[in-house]
Design a protein around this motif. Structure first.
Motif, PDB file in Angstrom:
ATOM      1  N   PRO A 199     -15.302  -6.349  -7.979  1.00 58.26           N
ATOM      2  CA  PRO A 199     -16.249  -5.852  -6.973  1.00 58.26           C
ATOM      3  C   PRO A 199     -16.331  -6.836  -5.797  1.00 58.26           C
ATOM      4  N   VAL A 200     -16.453  -6.308  -4.596  1.00 57.73           N
ATOM      5  CA  VAL A 200     -16.590  -7.149  -3.397  1.00 57.73           C
ATOM      6  C   VAL A 200     -18.015  -7.023  -2.860  1.00 57.73           C
ATOM      7  N   THR A 201     -18.346  -5.835  -2.414  1.00 58.52           N
ATOM      8  CA  THR A 201     -19.715  -5.526  -1.986  1.00 58.52           C
ATOM      9  C   THR A 201     -20.098  -4.190  -2.610  1.00 58.52           C
ATOM     10  N   GLU A 202     -21.238  -3.706  -2.298  1.00 64.38           N
ATOM     11  CA  GLU A 202     -21.652  -2.429  -2.865  1.00 64.38           C
ATOM     12  C   GLU A 202     -20.724  -1.314  -2.408  1.00 64.38           C
ATOM     13  N   GLY A 203     -20.074  -0.650  -3.375  1.00 65.87           N
ATOM     14  CA  GLY A 203     -19.174   0.447  -3.047  1.00 65.87           C
ATOM     15  C   GLY A 203     -17.794   0.009  -2.604  1.00 65.87           C
ATOM     16  N   ARG A 204     -17.500  -1.283  -2.626  1.00 68.14           N
ATOM     17  CA  ARG A 204     -16.192  -1.780  -2.205  1.00 68.14           C
ATOM     18  C   ARG A 204     -15.593  -2.627  -3.326  1.00 68.14           C
ATOM     19  N   GLU A 205     -14.218  -2.576  -3.423  1.00 66.90           N
ATOM     20  CA  GLU A 205     -13.525  -3.277  -4.505  1.00 66.90           C
ATOM     21  C   GLU A 205     -12.327  -4.052  -3.965  1.00 66.90           C
ATOM     22  N   ARG A 206     -11.876  -5.013  -4.764  1.00 68.55           N
ATOM     23  CA  ARG A 206     -10.686  -5.805  -4.457  1.00 68.55           C
ATOM     24  C   ARG A 206      -9.663  -5.584  -5.566  1.00 68.55           C
ATOM     25  N   LEU A 207      -8.398  -5.360  -5.184  1.00 69.55           N
ATOM     26  CA  LEU A 207      -7.306  -5.237  -6.148  1.00 69.55           C
ATOM     27  C   LEU A 207      -6.554  -6.554  -6.205  1.00 69.55           C
ATOM     28  N   VAL A 208      -6.401  -7.111  -7.407  1.00 67.37           N
ATOM     29  CA  VAL A 208      -5.636  -8.337  -7.609  1.00 67.37           C
ATOM     30  C   VAL A 208      -4.396  -7.983  -8.436  1.00 67.37           C
ATOM     31  N   LEU A 209      -3.232  -8.216  -7.842  1.00 71.43           N
ATOM     32  CA  LEU A 209      -1.960  -7.835  -8.449  1.00 71.43           C
ATOM     33  C   LEU A 209      -1.150  -9.089  -8.751  1.00 71.43           C
ATOM     34  N   GLU A 210      -0.679  -9.222 -10.000  1.00 72.75           N
ATOM     35  CA  GLU A 210       0.159 -10.345 -10.401  1.00 72.75           C
ATOM     36  C   GLU A 210       1.544  -9.833 -10.780  1.00 72.75           C
ATOM     37  N   VAL A 211       2.579 -10.516 -10.266  1.00 74.99           N
ATOM     38  CA  VAL A 211       3.957 -10.077 -10.491  1.00 74.99           C
ATOM     39  C   VAL A 211       4.796 -11.266 -10.948  1.00 74.99           C
ATOM     40  N   TRP A 212       5.530 -11.063 -12.049  1.00 77.81           N
ATOM     41  CA  TRP A 212       6.489 -12.051 -12.542  1.00 77.81           C
ATOM     42  C   TRP A 212       7.894 -11.471 -12.414  1.00 77.81           C
ATOM     43  N   THR A 213       8.845 -12.240 -11.870  1.00 78.76           N
ATOM     44  CA  THR A 213      10.229 -11.789 -11.747  1.00 78.76           C
ATOM     45  C   THR A 213      11.164 -12.794 -12.413  1.00 78.76           C
ATOM     46  N   ASP A 214      12.455 -12.434 -12.472  1.00 78.26           N
ATOM     47  CA  ASP A 214      13.443 -13.338 -13.068  1.00 78.26           C
ATOM     48  C   ASP A 214      14.037 -14.307 -12.051  1.00 78.26           C
ATOM     49  N   GLY A 215      13.561 -14.262 -10.808  1.00 79.09           N
ATOM     50  CA  GLY A 215      14.046 -15.170  -9.777  1.00 79.09           C
ATOM     51  C   GLY A 215      15.103 -14.577  -8.865  1.00 79.09           C
ATOM     52  N   SER A 216      15.722 -13.462  -9.270  1.00 78.53           N
ATOM     53  CA  SER A 216      16.722 -12.832  -8.407  1.00 78.53           C
ATOM     54  C   SER A 216      16.071 -12.097  -7.247  1.00 78.53           C
ATOM     55  N   VAL A 217      14.809 -11.746  -7.400  1.00 73.48           N
ATOM     56  CA  VAL A 217      14.014 -11.108  -6.359  1.00 73.48           C
ATOM     57  C   VAL A 217      12.650 -11.792  -6.344  1.00 73.48           C
ATOM     58  N   SER A 218      12.144 -12.110  -5.167  1.00 73.44           N
ATOM     59  CA  SER A 218      10.827 -12.740  -5.077  1.00 73.44           C
ATOM     60  C   SER A 218       9.742 -11.689  -5.307  1.00 73.44           C
ATOM     61  N   PRO A 219       8.558 -12.096  -5.760  1.00 75.69           N
ATOM     62  CA  PRO A 219       7.470 -11.130  -5.934  1.00 75.69           C
ATOM     63  C   PRO A 219       7.136 -10.376  -4.644  1.00 75.69           C
ATOM     64  N   ALA A 220       7.166 -11.068  -3.504  1.00 70.05           N
ATOM     65  CA  ALA A 220       6.852 -10.403  -2.242  1.00 70.05           C
ATOM     66  C   ALA A 220       7.877  -9.323  -1.916  1.00 70.05           C
ATOM     67  N   THR A 221       9.162  -9.615  -2.167  1.00 70.99           N
ATOM     68  CA  THR A 221      10.213  -8.627  -1.926  1.00 70.99           C
ATOM     69  C   THR A 221      10.049  -7.428  -2.853  1.00 70.99           C
ATOM     70  N   ALA A 222       9.708  -7.698  -4.121  1.00 69.50           N
ATOM     71  CA  ALA A 222       9.525  -6.616  -5.086  1.00 69.50           C
ATOM     72  C   ALA A 222       8.357  -5.714  -4.684  1.00 69.50           C
ATOM     73  N   VAL A 223       7.242  -6.307  -4.257  1.00 70.64           N
ATOM     74  CA  VAL A 223       6.085  -5.510  -3.839  1.00 70.64           C
ATOM     75  C   VAL A 223       6.428  -4.699  -2.585  1.00 70.64           C
ATOM     76  N   GLY A 224       7.186  -5.290  -1.662  1.00 69.14           N
ATOM     77  CA  GLY A 224       7.602  -4.556  -0.469  1.00 69.14           C
ATOM     78  C   GLY A 224       8.477  -3.364  -0.805  1.00 69.14           C
ATOM     79  N   GLU A 225       9.419  -3.542  -1.745  1.00 66.14           N
ATOM     80  CA  GLU A 225      10.276  -2.428  -2.143  1.00 66.14           C
ATOM     81  C   GLU A 225       9.468  -1.351  -2.861  1.00 66.14           C
ATOM     82  N   ALA A 226       8.522  -1.764  -3.693  1.00 63.61           N
ATOM     83  CA  ALA A 226       7.657  -0.794  -4.379  1.00 63.61           C
ATOM     84  C   ALA A 226       6.841   0.005  -3.372  1.00 63.61           C
ATOM     85  N   SER A 227       6.367  -0.646  -2.306  1.00 55.88           N
ATOM     86  CA  SER A 227       5.595   0.048  -1.271  1.00 55.88           C
ATOM     87  C   SER A 227       6.438   1.110  -0.584  1.00 55.88           C
ATOM     88  N   ARG A 228       7.702   0.770  -0.277  1.00 54.56           N
ATOM     89  CA  ARG A 228       8.588   1.745   0.361  1.00 54.56           C
ATOM     90  C   ARG A 228       8.883   2.919  -0.572  1.00 54.56           C
TER      91      ARG A 228
END
Length: 348
Positions: A199-228
């Motif tokens: 929870p952040v404020t009343e009626g608002r929330e925060r999403l916390v996402l944790e990503v582990w990779t094998d090193g061939s792809v960075s977490p930021a790159t993986a999240v970007g590809e998932a978004s696309r």
């Protein structure tokens, strides 16, 4: 009733309250970001939406991100996975399992063959592969085998790009070398994904996402590809243009590919240089012409009695030489049109 003028500074807040627009998140922050682990927070979400987005990201990250993995191995003097090489401590199955632990980065969109040769009282590691600019071994210290003074290990490994997990039983390469052994391929570079909602404020929330990779792809790159990937799925439903049934039918006709004239379609399967077993299986299945054959899928042919993968590969090779393939969809009217066209050309 008295009329009270509204100050201009208050108009925006009043309109915003009336429209009740959904507010998307406006901030994100990588609180932790390295080569194999990343922690991302996004906010603010309206109630319930953080959970929805988290589930979608987790699904896309674990199943749809592209990576590289070994798909088959050929070991000199090894005929199958239960063979044992003299002078090598590990069994062939152990070597295959060790190969699956190696992390590769493939910089080209085609399969890459790696070769390795070691002998005489040594520990064979992933760093012993002969690599070039097209491929990189990210875990060079992974032990593949242990040799005694008389041991020799020589192998070829095929590394390919893909996504998800593909078992060896579901893979059927077109040109698998003799005595090569298929491997279960885990292409996904994302090994683990967690998320939780705060929870952040009343009626608002925060999403916390944790990503582990094998090193061939960075977490930021993986999240970007998932978004696309998620964006591509929803783009289809962004707009619904109104078209008449006649326009829709015309559009389907324009998109539908027309089968090009291939005179081989009308040849009898007896004219093909097939083995006796494959030829008898086609007769059993009542397949008379090549047009009948190409409309069959691989699964349908494999259900024919005594028809195995060797016969299947034989037929696929011959059809490929004719620019044909199994599983083709031939419209009966289109096929008849081609037949008439072929007969007119033959008579001329």
């Amino acid at each position: 009733m008295p009329w009270w003028p509204v100050h201009p500074d208050h108009i925006g807040s009043l309109l915003g309250g009336l429209m009740l627009e959904l507010q998307p998140p406006t901030r994100h922050d990588w609180t932790v970001q390295d080569k194999v682990y990343g922690k991302l927070s996004m906010e603010p979400f309206e109630a319930g939406f953080a959970l929805t987005v988290g589930i979608a990201y987790r699904r896309a990250l674990l199943s749809a991100i592209h990576g590289a993995a070994p798909t088959w191995v050929k070991i000199e003097n090894v005929l199958h996975e239960f063979s044992h090489l003299p002078g090598v401590m590990e069994d062939t199955l152990d070597i295959m399992m060790n190969l699956r632990k190696v992390v590769f980065t493939l910089h080209v969109n085609r399969p890459k063959i790696l070769r390795l040769r070691a002998q005489g009282g040594s520990v064979v590691k992933a760093s012993d592969f002969e690599t070039d600019a097209d491929i990189e071994v990210l875990t060079p210290d992974v032990v593949l085998a242990t040799l005694d003074k008389d041991g020799v290990l020589e192998m070829e490994v095929c590394v390919e790009r893909g996504r998800g997990y593909v078992s060896a039983e579901k893979r059927e390469p077109e040109a698998l070398p003799i005595n090569a052994i298929l491997l279960d391929a885990d292409f996904s570079p994302v090994k683990r994904v967690n998320f939780h909602v705060e929870p952040v404020t009343e009626g608002r929330e925060r999403l916390v996402l944790e990503v582990w990779t094998d090193g061939s792809v960075s977490p930021a790159t993986a999240v970007g590809e998932a978004s696309r990937i998620l964006e591509d799925h929803f783009d289809l439903l962004m707009d619904f243009p109104e078209i008449s049934p006649q326009e829709e039918a015309a559009e389907r006709d324009d998109v539908r590919p027309r089968t090009e004239l291939n005179e081989n379609l009308f040849r009898n399967v007896d004219e093909l240089e097939l083995s006796v077993r494959a030829s008898n299986c086609l007769k059993t299945a009542n397949i008379r012409t090549i047009a009948d054959l190409v409309q069959k899928s691989e699964a349908e042919l494999l259900k024919t009695k005594n028809f195995g993968k060797k016969s299947l590969n034989e037929i696929k090779t011959i059809l490929g030489e004719m620019s044909l393939s199994l599983g083709m969809r031939l419209d009966p009217e289109e096929l008849e049109r081609l037949r008439s066209q072929y007969e007119r050309a033959y008579e001329a």
